[in-house]
Design an enzyme around this catalytic site. Structure first.
Site, PDB file in Angstrom:
ATOM      1  CG  HIS A 104      -1.815  -1.267   1.167  1.00  0.00           C
ATOM      2  ND1 HIS A 104      -1.516  -2.396   1.893  1.00  0.00           N
ATOM      3  CD2 HIS A 104      -2.904  -1.568   0.432  1.00  0.00           C
ATOM      4  CE1 HIS A 104      -2.406  -3.332   1.616  1.00  0.00           C
ATOM      5  NE2 HIS A 104      -3.255  -2.857   0.735  1.00  0.00           N
ATOM      6  CG  HIS A 124      -8.204   1.373  -2.304  1.00  0.00           C
ATOM      7  ND1 HIS A 124      -7.581   1.531  -1.086  1.00  0.00           N
ATOM      8  CD2 HIS A 124      -9.168   2.328  -2.358  1.00  0.00           C
ATOM      9  CE1 HIS A 124      -8.172   2.510  -0.414  1.00  0.00           C
ATOM     10  NE2 HIS A 124      -9.131   3.015  -1.151  1.00  0.00           N
ATOM     11  N   GLY A 158     -11.116  -1.158  -7.335  1.00  0.00           N
ATOM     12  CA  GLY A 158     -12.104  -0.411  -8.111  1.00  0.00           C
ATOM     13  C   GLY A 158     -11.844  -0.408  -9.610  1.00  0.00           C
TER      14      GLY A 158
HETATM   15  C1  3NM Z   1      -8.658  -7.307  -2.031  1.00  0.00           C
HETATM   16  C2  3NM Z   1      -8.266  -5.911  -2.186  1.00  0.00           C
HETATM   17  N1  3NM Z   1      -7.070  -5.449  -1.744  1.00  0.00           N
HETATM   18  C3  3NM Z   1      -6.939  -4.151  -1.966  1.00  0.00           C
HETATM   19  C4  3NM Z   1      -5.771  -3.388  -1.558  1.00  0.00           C
HETATM   20  O1  3NM Z   1      -5.764  -2.173  -1.722  1.00  0.00           O
HETATM   21  O2  3NM Z   1      -4.857  -4.032  -1.060  1.00  0.00           O
HETATM   22  S1  3NM Z   1      -8.246  -3.457  -2.747  1.00  0.00           S
HETATM   23  C5  3NM Z   1      -9.043  -4.930  -2.772  1.00  0.00           C
HETATM   24  C6  3NM Z   1     -10.415  -5.123  -3.311  1.00  0.00           C
HETATM   25  C7  3NM Z   1     -10.501  -5.117  -4.769  1.00  0.00           C
HETATM   26  O3  3NM Z   1     -11.819  -5.306  -5.064  1.00  0.00           O
HETATM   27  P1  3NM Z   1     -12.523  -4.584  -6.257  1.00  0.00           P
HETATM   28  O4  3NM Z   1     -11.905  -5.080  -7.509  1.00  0.00           O
HETATM   29  O5  3NM Z   1     -13.934  -5.065  -6.094  1.00  0.00           O
HETATM   30  O6  3NM Z   1     -12.397  -3.115  -6.030  1.00  0.00           O
END
Ligand code: 3NM
Length: 200
Positions: A104, A124, A158
């Site tokens: 992150h 994310h 996302g």
């Molecule tokens: C499992 C996961 N990890 C993340 C991180 O930032 O480490 S974001 C995330 C979720 C991703 O889901 P979606 O594609 O629905 O946004």
């Protein structure tokens, strides 16, 4: 190297629902992550066996956090979180296990590389329900990370098909998607939309 497309389970589907979708989409993706934080090791094994029986090759299965389950089932790899075993320890014991680290920040990405991780997943990048209330880190930070480490950086969070060109511009080696595939009305059609954008 060919851009990578990882999909990640939601933790909310039954084994049957998950295996049914996985059997439709596995030919179009590079990795299917089993991310089921509430499940016991035994339940995870059952889930992996359901995937294998529905035609998903072991070479495409990655288990979140549980190195023991990944090794015991002979699948491709493990995705490590901050609370997981350190990548270095895992690679020392299991050099052939494909090890990814969820990162992150730039510091965590560098640490993953130094620990011998094969790749990292950074997120994310865009707003996502999965991380509600936490501001997205954006494509600029993604670009800083891709230029700072040599291991492949896969973007998560996302991601919709229309984001793919921006993610490539930031130097990422792939995308990882959860809800965009597993919560779609037609997961196969949605997977094909991502693939089309990835090739575009
Ligand atoms: C499992 C996961 N990890 C993340 C991180 O930032 O480490 S974001 C995330 C979720 C991703 O889901 P979606 O594609 O629905 O946004």
């Amino acid at each position: 190297m060919k851009k990578q497309f990882h999909v990640i389970s939601t933790g909310k589907q039954t084994t049957e629902q998950f295996a049914a979708i996985a059997s439709q989409i596995h030919l179009y993706v590079d990795a299917i992550h089993i991310r089921e934080k509430e499940k016991t090791a035994k339940e995870l094994v059952e889930r992996i066996e359901a995937l294998l029986s529905s035609g998903v090759p072991a070479e495409k299965i990655i288990v979140n956090d549980r190195v023991d389950v990944a090794v015991a089932c002979g699948v491709k790899g493990a995705q490590l979180a901050y609370h997981s075993l350190p990548a270095k320890k895992v690679k020392e014991r299991f050099p052939s296990l494909f090890v990814g680290c969820s990162v992150h920040s730039l510091e965590e990405a560098v640490e993953a590389e130094q620990g011998g991780a094969d790749y990292c997943i950074f997120g994310h990048v865009f707003p996502t329900e999965c991380k509600a209330g936490i501001p997205p880190r954006g494509v600029e930070t993604l670009a800083q990370i891709t230029s700072a480490v040599r291991i492949p950086v896969i973007a998560i969070g996302g991601i919709q098909p229309s984001h793919v060109p921006h993610i490539w511009k930031a130097g990422a080696s792939g995308i990882a998607v959860m809800s965009g595939v597993f919560l779609a009305n037609d997961p196969l059609a949605q997977v094909k939309s991502y693939v089309q954008m990835m090739q575009g």
